[in-house]
Design a protein around this motif. Sequence first.
Motif, short mmCIF file in Angstrom:
data_model
loop_
_atom_site.label_atom_id
_atom_site.label_comp_id
_atom_site.label_asym_id
_atom_site.label_seq_id
_atom_site.Cartn_x
_atom_site.Cartn_y
_atom_site.Cartn_z
N HIS A 162 -10.41 87.40 51.52
CA HIS A 162 -10.02 87.19 50.12
C HIS A 162 -10.35 85.76 49.68
O HIS A 162 -10.89 85.55 48.59
N ILE A 163 -10.06 84.79 50.52
CA ILE A 163 -10.36 83.39 50.20
C ILE A 163 -11.87 83.19 50.06
O ILE A 163 -12.34 82.53 49.14
N SER A 164 -12.64 83.80 50.96
CA SER A 164 -14.11 83.70 50.87
C SER A 164 -14.61 84.29 49.56
O SER A 164 -15.50 83.72 48.91
N LYS A 165 -14.04 85.41 49.16
CA LYS A 165 -14.43 86.05 47.90
C LYS A 165 -14.12 85.13 46.73
O LYS A 165 -14.95 84.95 45.82
N LEU A 166 -12.95 84.53 46.73
CA LEU A 166 -12.57 83.62 45.65
C LEU A 166 -13.50 82.41 45.60
O LEU A 166 -13.92 81.99 44.52
N ARG A 201 -16.62 82.30 46.60
CA ARG A 201 -17.91 82.75 46.08
C ARG A 201 -17.86 82.88 44.55
O ARG A 201 -18.80 82.52 43.85
N GLU A 202 -16.74 83.40 44.04
CA GLU A 202 -16.60 83.54 42.59
C GLU A 202 -16.60 82.18 41.91
O GLU A 202 -17.22 82.01 40.87
N VAL A 203 -15.91 81.22 42.49
CA VAL A 203 -15.87 79.86 41.93
C VAL A 203 -17.27 79.26 41.96
O VAL A 203 -17.73 78.67 40.98
N GLU A 204 -17.97 79.44 43.06
CA GLU A 204 -19.33 78.90 43.19
C GLU A 204 -20.26 79.54 42.16
O GLU A 204 -21.05 78.85 41.52
N THR A 205 -20.15 80.84 41.97
CA THR A 205 -21.00 81.54 40.99
C THR A 205 -20.71 81.05 39.58
O THR A 205 -21.63 80.79 38.81
N SER A 206 -19.44 80.89 39.23
CA SER A 206 -19.11 80.43 37.87
C SER A 206 -19.54 78.98 37.68
O SER A 206 -19.97 78.61 36.60
N THR A 207 -19.46 78.17 38.72
CA THR A 207 -19.91 76.78 38.64
C THR A 207 -21.42 76.74 38.44
O THR A 207 -21.93 75.95 37.63
N ASP A 208 -22.16 77.58 39.15
CA ASP A 208 -23.61 77.63 39.01
C ASP A 208 -23.98 78.02 37.58
O ASP A 208 -24.91 77.47 37.00
N ARG A 209 -23.26 78.98 37.00
CA ARG A 209 -23.55 79.42 35.63
C ARG A 209 -23.27 78.29 34.63
O ARG A 209 -24.02 78.09 33.70
#
Length: 122
Positions: free
Chosen positions: A103-107, A109-117
């Motif tokens: 779950h932490i890894s998923k979160l 990845r989501e933070v990293e994806t939103s930061t990249d965007r």
Amino acid sequence: MAKHRANRLAETLKEEISQMIREELKDPRLGFTTVTDVEVADDLGHAKVFVSVLGDAQAGKDSLDALNRAAGFVRSEIGKRIRLRHVPEIVFKYDASLEKGAHISKLLREVETSTDRNDAGE
């Protein structure tokens, strides 16, 4: 000295119980189960065996029920395999740490994806 002995016994129990789950316990409710840790009380009277189960919450509950039902068999087998004056009482506990880690890894990845965007939009 007692703590060292408890730690050694915990490692031995982890190996033996893992092997028993893989090779000897034939309960159909038992899913893909991994022994993640064993805690032995300092007096060597009780052992908590932590397991993780691949699958959903119901698979975890079913596997834990099957393991706790087989605890007497596991304890008697341990008594035959390891020379101990008193074999500890064995209780199986569900270990959710792998799920928490996923779950932490998923979160992350989501933070990293939103930061990249956000960086691409600037």
